[in-house]
Design a protein around this motif. Sequence first.
Motif, PDB file in Angstrom:
ATOM      1  N   GLU A  25       0.838  -1.202   0.000  1.00 39.98           N
ATOM      2  CA  GLU A  25       0.000   0.000   0.000  1.00 39.98           C
ATOM      3  C   GLU A  25       0.877   1.258   0.000  1.00 39.98           C
ATOM      4  O   GLU A  25       0.589   2.222  -0.710  1.00 39.98           O
ATOM      5  CB  GLU A  25      -0.918  -0.002   1.218  1.00 39.98           C
ATOM      6  N   GLU A  26       1.942   1.247   0.777  1.00 40.43           N
ATOM      7  CA  GLU A  26       2.854   2.393   0.830  1.00 40.43           C
ATOM      8  C   GLU A  26       3.493   2.637  -0.535  1.00 40.43           C
ATOM      9  O   GLU A  26       3.571   3.775  -0.998  1.00 40.43           O
ATOM     10  CB  GLU A  26       3.930   2.159   1.890  1.00 40.43           C
ATOM     11  N   HIS A  27       3.941   1.593  -1.191  1.00 42.89           N
ATOM     12  CA  HIS A  27       4.528   1.738  -2.526  1.00 42.89           C
ATOM     13  C   HIS A  27       3.498   2.266  -3.525  1.00 42.89           C
ATOM     14  O   HIS A  27       3.817   3.113  -4.358  1.00 42.89           O
ATOM     15  CB  HIS A  27       5.108   0.407  -3.022  1.00 42.89           C
ATOM     16  N   TYR A  28       2.307   1.782  -3.435  1.00 43.58           N
ATOM     17  CA  TYR A  28       1.237   2.235  -4.328  1.00 43.58           C
ATOM     18  C   TYR A  28       0.985   3.725  -4.129  1.00 43.58           C
ATOM     19  O   TYR A  28       0.894   4.498  -5.082  1.00 43.58           O
ATOM     20  CB  TYR A  28      -0.028   1.417  -4.063  1.00 43.58           C
ATOM     21  N   SER A  29       0.912   4.137  -2.887  1.00 45.62           N
ATOM     22  CA  SER A  29       0.678   5.538  -2.563  1.00 45.62           C
ATOM     23  C   SER A  29       1.819   6.435  -3.042  1.00 45.62           C
ATOM     24  O   SER A  29       1.595   7.494  -3.624  1.00 45.62           O
ATOM     25  CB  SER A  29       0.483   5.681  -1.056  1.00 45.62           C
ATOM     26  N   LEU A  30       3.055   6.011  -2.817  1.00 49.82           N
ATOM     27  CA  LEU A  30       4.224   6.803  -3.202  1.00 49.82           C
ATOM     28  C   LEU A  30       4.407   6.890  -4.714  1.00 49.82           C
ATOM     29  O   LEU A  30       5.069   7.802  -5.203  1.00 49.82           O
ATOM     30  CB  LEU A  30       5.488   6.235  -2.559  1.00 49.82           C
ATOM     31  N   SER A  31       3.836   5.940  -5.441  1.00 50.81           N
ATOM     32  CA  SER A  31       3.999   5.938  -6.896  1.00 50.81           C
ATOM     33  C   SER A  31       2.820   6.603  -7.611  1.00 50.81           C
ATOM     34  O   SER A  31       2.575   6.332  -8.782  1.00 50.81           O
ATOM     35  CB  SER A  31       4.176   4.505  -7.401  1.00 50.81           C
ATOM     36  N   ASN A  32       2.103   7.455  -6.869  1.00 51.03           N
ATOM     37  CA  ASN A  32       0.975   8.178  -7.448  1.00 51.03           C
ATOM     38  C   ASN A  32      -0.109   7.221  -7.949  1.00 51.03           C
ATOM     39  O   ASN A  32      -0.620   7.363  -9.056  1.00 51.03           O
ATOM     40  CB  ASN A  32       1.443   9.121  -8.558  1.00 51.03           C
ATOM     41  N   ASN A  33      -0.402   6.238  -7.112  1.00 51.23           N
ATOM     42  CA  ASN A  33      -1.463   5.270  -7.367  1.00 51.23           C
ATOM     43  C   ASN A  33      -1.262   4.450  -8.638  1.00 51.23           C
ATOM     44  O   ASN A  33      -2.202   4.165  -9.376  1.00 51.23           O
ATOM     45  CB  ASN A  33      -2.838   5.947  -7.363  1.00 51.23           C
ATOM     46  N   THR A  34      -0.022   4.104  -8.870  1.00 52.15           N
ATOM     47  CA  THR A  34       0.299   3.139  -9.909  1.00 52.15           C
ATOM     48  C   THR A  34       0.987   1.976  -9.215  1.00 52.15           C
ATOM     49  O   THR A  34       1.344   2.052  -8.052  1.00 52.15           O
ATOM     50  CB  THR A  34       1.237   3.731 -10.982  1.00 52.15           C
ATOM     51  N   PHE A  35       1.169   0.899  -9.922  1.00 51.10           N
ATOM     52  CA  PHE A  35       1.764  -0.258  -9.267  1.00 51.10           C
ATOM     53  C   PHE A  35       2.638  -0.995 -10.256  1.00 51.10           C
ATOM     54  O   PHE A  35       2.142  -1.502 -11.256  1.00 51.10           O
ATOM     55  CB  PHE A  35       0.652  -1.181  -8.751  1.00 51.10           C
ATOM     56  N   ASP A  36       3.915  -0.998 -10.006  1.00 55.61           N
ATOM     57  CA  ASP A  36       4.845  -1.709 -10.864  1.00 55.61           C
ATOM     58  C   ASP A  36       5.560  -2.765 -10.024  1.00 55.61           C
ATOM     59  O   ASP A  36       6.519  -2.466  -9.321  1.00 55.61           O
ATOM     60  CB  ASP A  36       5.851  -0.737 -11.485  1.00 55.61           C
ATOM     61  N   VAL A  37       5.033  -3.962 -10.070  1.00 58.31           N
ATOM     62  CA  VAL A  37       5.578  -5.042  -9.259  1.00 58.31           C
ATOM     63  C   VAL A  37       7.042  -5.298  -9.601  1.00 58.31           C
ATOM     64  O   VAL A  37       7.849  -5.583  -8.724  1.00 58.31           O
ATOM     65  CB  VAL A  37       4.743  -6.334  -9.436  1.00 58.31           C
ATOM     66  N   SER A  38       7.420  -5.157 -10.867  1.00 56.73           N
ATOM     67  CA  SER A  38       8.805  -5.432 -11.246  1.00 56.73           C
ATOM     68  C   SER A  38       9.773  -4.492 -10.539  1.00 56.73           C
ATOM     69  O   SER A  38      10.873  -4.897 -10.156  1.00 56.73           O
ATOM     70  CB  SER A  38       8.987  -5.354 -12.759  1.00 56.73           C
ATOM     71  N   ASP A  39       9.386  -3.233 -10.333  1.00 62.88           N
ATOM     72  CA  ASP A  39      10.255  -2.301  -9.600  1.00 62.88           C
ATOM     73  C   ASP A  39      10.429  -2.732  -8.148  1.00 62.88           C
ATOM     74  O   ASP A  39      11.527  -2.703  -7.601  1.00 62.88           O
ATOM     75  CB  ASP A  39       9.679  -0.879  -9.634  1.00 62.88           C
ATOM     76  N   ILE A  40       9.329  -3.143  -7.521  1.00 62.42           N
ATOM     77  CA  ILE A  40       9.392  -3.576  -6.123  1.00 62.42           C
ATOM     78  C   ILE A  40      10.232  -4.849  -6.011  1.00 62.42           C
ATOM     79  O   ILE A  40      11.080  -4.973  -5.130  1.00 62.42           O
ATOM     80  CB  ILE A  40       7.980  -3.798  -5.552  1.00 62.42           C
ATOM     81  N   LEU A  41      10.005  -5.790  -6.932  1.00 61.08           N
ATOM     82  CA  LEU A  41      10.765  -7.040  -6.880  1.00 61.08           C
ATOM     83  C   LEU A  41      12.258  -6.815  -7.124  1.00 61.08           C
ATOM     84  O   LEU A  41      13.098  -7.375  -6.417  1.00 61.08           O
ATOM     85  CB  LEU A  41      10.219  -8.045  -7.903  1.00 61.08           C
TER      86      LEU A  41
END
Length: 86
Positions: A25-41
Amino acid sequence: MDEVRFAQTDLTAEDAFWVMWYFLEEHYSLSNNTFDVSDILSASEPGFLDELTGRPVPTDSGMISFWNEAVEKYRQQGPPPMKILR
């Protein structure tokens, strides 16, 4: 190596699930409500061994801080509030 270390805690499988929810949720919020799983992984991928424990740590030590913050948030708030699905 950065002095950031994972918080010492024992989590049940359910606790770990909710901590991961807060982490994402924190990553989603910080990325302006986008989600890039590859960046997190890729940022979370083990890059080297902790000198004291010999355990693998993420390439981006900031991931440790995000995890520790998620653990603390879960400890304080418990599971996130329920949503009514329509």
